[in-house]
Design an enzyme around this catalytic site. Sequence first.
Site, short mmCIF file in Angstrom:
data_model
loop_
_atom_site.label_atom_id
_atom_site.label_comp_id
_atom_site.label_asym_id
_atom_site.label_seq_id
_atom_site.Cartn_x
_atom_site.Cartn_y
_atom_site.Cartn_z
N ARG A 79 0.56 -10.55 8.10
CA ARG A 79 -0.09 -9.25 7.97
C ARG A 79 0.66 -8.11 8.67
NH1 ARG A 79 -5.10 -9.11 6.13
NH2 ARG A 79 -5.77 -7.39 7.49
N GLU A 115 0.84 -1.19 0.00
CA GLU A 115 0.00 0.00 0.00
C GLU A 115 0.88 1.25 0.00
OE1 GLU A 115 -3.57 -2.12 2.62
OE2 GLU A 115 -2.16 -0.74 3.59
N ARG A 164 -8.77 -10.98 10.62
CA ARG A 164 -7.75 -10.07 10.11
C ARG A 164 -7.00 -9.33 11.22
NH1 ARG A 164 -8.43 -8.86 4.39
NH2 ARG A 164 -10.08 -10.19 3.57
N GLU A 211 -0.94 -15.71 5.01
CA GLU A 211 -0.64 -14.29 4.83
C GLU A 211 -0.08 -13.73 6.13
OE1 GLU A 211 -3.40 -10.47 3.54
OE2 GLU A 211 -4.20 -11.96 4.93
N GLU A 265 -7.42 2.60 -1.28
CA GLU A 265 -7.37 1.95 0.02
C GLU A 265 -8.17 2.74 1.06
OE1 GLU A 265 -6.84 -0.32 2.11
OE2 GLU A 265 -6.11 -1.90 0.80
N HIS A 277 0.87 -6.77 3.41
CA HIS A 277 0.58 -8.16 3.73
C HIS A 277 1.33 -9.04 2.73
CE1 HIS A 277 -3.51 -6.31 5.04
NE2 HIS A 277 -2.56 -6.07 5.93
#
Length: 474
Positions: A364, A136, A343, A362, A216, A273
């Site tokens: 994170r 990001e 998450r 994943e 985002e 991630h």
Amino acid sequence: MNTLKTPKDVVEFIERENVEVVDFRFMDFPGLWQHFSVPAGEVDESSFEDGLGFDGSSIRGWQAINESDMLVKPVPESAFIDPYFQHKTLILICNIADPISGSEYTKDPRNIARKAEMHLINTGVGDTAFFGPEAEFFIFDDVRFDQNSNSGYYFLDSVEGRWNTGRAEEPNLGYKPRYKEGYFPVPPTDSQQDLRSEMMLQLEAIGIPIEAQHHEVASGGQAEIDMRFGPLVTMSDNLLKYKYIVKNTARKHNKTVTFMPKPLFNDNGSGMHIHLSIWKEGKNLFAGNGYAGMSENALYAIGGLLKHAPAILAFTNPTTNSYKRLVPGYEAPVNLAYSSRNRSAAVRIPMYSTTEKSKRFEFRCPDPSSNPYLAFSAMLMAALDGIQNKIDPGDPLDKDIYDLPPEELAKVPTTPGSLREALEALEADHEFLLKGDVFTRDVIETWIDYKLQHEVLALDLRPHPWEFALYYDI
């Protein structure tokens, strides 16, 4: 461009396509791309074997002045035409070697990643580690910052920023994403669709497959462009190309991009991630019949990652600013647990990965300030340590961590609270990184020393603007 495999292929391409300049790129120790250029006529097949010399003492974290000579050795299959330079320029990513011994330089991040891939093969566990980073970033219209003996400040601005709803813009049209509501409004609220699409298409034009692009969560121009997964070294190379294309496409439109994890107060930060799977002979070793459709080896790999996470964060979250994002109770996952959907856990098993080929987990916690060669290598070494030593990850945490009672939450280990703590964890726990001579002791020692001296202590010495709000009148 990906048809170029050998030095002969590259030399013939230079002649056939009338390339004027060849640009040699490599990664410095903390994680910035470096380069120098030569006239295209200076490059022949021997350039790839013999290399080209440069001053290694001027590169952060590398050689002393009395042993400064180094060599770049270009990698043919990394070639691509730069889309921004006025003169037709071929880019070649390089490995770094010692000119006297000819050996690969231990502090070259790309060399560490290459050794990590070889170590995977040598263990017999697998032959390929696939990584899928989701980086990001923010697209701003203006940035100013300074630090002096008697002053220090930063200023960021974006025409998208919610803080500008009352600004006289002649006219102010009012379509600015609300704080934490930038995911996924259509235009006109999302004003950067065309810019992100240009970035996406330019990445594809230089050979990087893209899966999606979108706005985002944060206001002020936060974005994400997702690359298709790839092997460790290839994916590291691609992430550097990604940052280069994204930054320079923005600059072409008089905008600026930052991959800094937490540039804005009171809104989401930028994470990265990272999806990981290990394969052998074309078979995904992480697919199985265990929890969330994962194999026993996959769960052991998660165990290794969780066990070594505090040390790994010294590479995956390597800036003081990283820990402005990793704060308990906010959006970033600080809890060292795993889950199939949750998450808020550090490791998540995506449940939309339903086929054998798509099974992965994943991590994170990481952010895009990291040096990908080092971050991916550290993750792989931890996963391998988990598999080889059958490290049990414990029970999954499928509850909402933010709703857990304090006594239950206290049992869940968390990430380090600062870069200093992560570096201390790395100093205490790095033997798993030394296996196969992947990370050498000089790499670990130099990384810790560099980060402490140039970043942790440098920040400790400087007053923070908010300290004046808190303490000036005491």
